[in-house]
Design a protein around this motif. Structure first.
Motif, PDB file in Angstrom:
ATOM      1  N   GLU A   1     -18.833  45.324 -11.075  1.00  0.00           N
ATOM      2  CA  GLU A   1     -17.903  44.319 -10.739  1.00  0.00           C
ATOM      3  C   GLU A   1     -16.844  44.116 -12.010  1.00  0.00           C
TER       4      GLU A   1
ATOM      5  N   ALA B   1     -27.160  49.415  -7.287  1.00  0.00           N
ATOM      6  CA  ALA B   1     -26.087  48.524  -7.677  1.00  0.00           C
ATOM      7  C   ALA B   1     -26.408  48.019  -9.257  1.00  0.00           C
TER       8      ALA B   1
ATOM      9  N   LEU C   1     -26.335  52.316  -0.266  1.00  0.00           N
ATOM     10  CA  LEU C   1     -25.158  51.654  -0.663  1.00  0.00           C
ATOM     11  C   LEU C   1     -24.919  51.806  -1.962  1.00  0.00           C
TER      12      LEU C   1
ATOM     13  N   LEU D   1     -14.057  46.223  -7.478  1.00  0.00           N
ATOM     14  CA  LEU D   1     -15.368  46.915  -7.367  1.00  0.00           C
ATOM     15  C   LEU D   1     -15.241  48.062  -6.429  1.00  0.00           C
ATOM     16  N   THR D   2     -15.993  48.997  -6.567  1.00  0.00           N
ATOM     17  CA  THR D   2     -15.972  50.337  -5.843  1.00  0.00           C
ATOM     18  C   THR D   2     -17.419  50.307  -5.135  1.00  0.00           C
ATOM     19  N   TYR D   3     -17.467  50.966  -3.930  1.00  0.00           N
ATOM     20  CA  TYR D   3     -18.562  51.245  -3.154  1.00  0.00           C
ATOM     21  C   TYR D   3     -18.435  52.586  -2.343  1.00  0.00           C
TER      22      TYR D   3
ATOM     23  N   LEU E   1     -23.136  50.618  -5.312  1.00  0.00           N
ATOM     24  CA  LEU E   1     -21.989  49.716  -5.762  1.00  0.00           C
ATOM     25  C   LEU E   1     -21.714  50.053  -7.404  1.00  0.00           C
TER      26      LEU E   1
ATOM     27  N   ALA F   1     -23.600  42.484  -4.750  1.00  0.00           N
ATOM     28  CA  ALA F   1     -25.180  43.157  -4.371  1.00  0.00           C
ATOM     29  C   ALA F   1     -26.121  41.859  -3.890  1.00  0.00           C
TER      30      ALA F   1
ATOM     31  N   GLU G   1     -16.079  36.996  -4.360  1.00  0.00           N
ATOM     32  CA  GLU G   1     -17.370  37.968  -4.355  1.00  0.00           C
ATOM     33  C   GLU G   1     -17.700  37.806  -2.931  1.00  0.00           C
TER      34      GLU G   1
ATOM     35  N   ILE H   1     -17.705  44.839   2.770  1.00  0.00           N
ATOM     36  CA  ILE H   1     -18.783  45.881   2.514  1.00  0.00           C
ATOM     37  C   ILE H   1     -19.578  45.895   3.977  1.00  0.00           C
TER      38      ILE H   1
ATOM     39  N   ILE I   1     -30.020  49.458  -1.757  1.00  0.00           N
ATOM     40  CA  ILE I   1     -28.725  49.026  -2.339  1.00  0.00           C
ATOM     41  C   ILE I   1     -28.715  49.403  -3.973  1.00  0.00           C
TER      42      ILE I   1
END
Length: 165
Positions: A75, A37, A70, A99-101, A72, A44, A145, A152, A35
């Motif tokens: 935010e 982030a 992943l 949020l983009t991911y 992220l 996350a 959140e 996700i 992850i």
């Protein structure tokens, strides 16, 4: 006495018989996940704790060790006035979380294209209940959140690992 026991146990038997289960994350199709982030991201952290509790997918220490990555974005929280009273006081706010991911494999090939998650919640406001409304605002952000993390995780579940090399 037996009748009371029967009446108390009957709802539990019905719930167990219908296949009721508490909501949980099913296994994602990756043995390991990294992850990437920003530090301190709540979404996350929720994804990490969900994966740690499932024990099916290992959290990798680096992108090179992971089967999937992943990524992220930061935010972004927002708070916009939604309505005013006749006296010009705020009566309602709209809270937002953006949020983009994206998801890729360890070689950088895209498994899931970049996606933007935009969530919003409306909250009434009252000057006489400032502390309660601040707590409610934090609760609504936490709910957004959690919702983003679940979205996700469902996306991770829906894609399979890339072709074997």
């Amino acid at each position: 006495m037996n009748r009371r026991l029967f009446l108390a146990a009957f709802p539990a038997v019905l719930a167990a018989g219908c296949g009721f289960k508490l909501r949980r994350f099913e296994d994602i199709p990756f043995a390991s996940l990294y992850i990437d982030a920003p530090h301190g991201g709540a979404v996350a952290q929720r994804i990490r704790s969900a994966l740690t509790s499932s024990k099916q997918t290992r959290l990798a220490a680096s992108a090179g060790e992971a089967e999937a990555v992943l990524v992220l974005g930061p935010e972004a929280r927002s708070k916009v006035i939604l309505s005013l009273s006749g006296a010009g006081r705020v009566t309602e706010y709209r809270l937002g979380l953006q949020l983009t991911y994206r998801i890729s494999d360890k070689d950088g090939r895209t498994l899931a294209a970049a996606e933007v998650i935009e969530l919003s919640r409306d909250i009434t406001y009252d000057d006489t209940q400032v502390l309660a409304k601040a707590a409610e605002e934090q609760l609504l952000y936490r709910d957004m959140e959690d919702s983003a993390a679940r979205r996700i995780m469902r996306r991770l579940q829906s894609i399979g690992p890339g072709p074997a090399s």
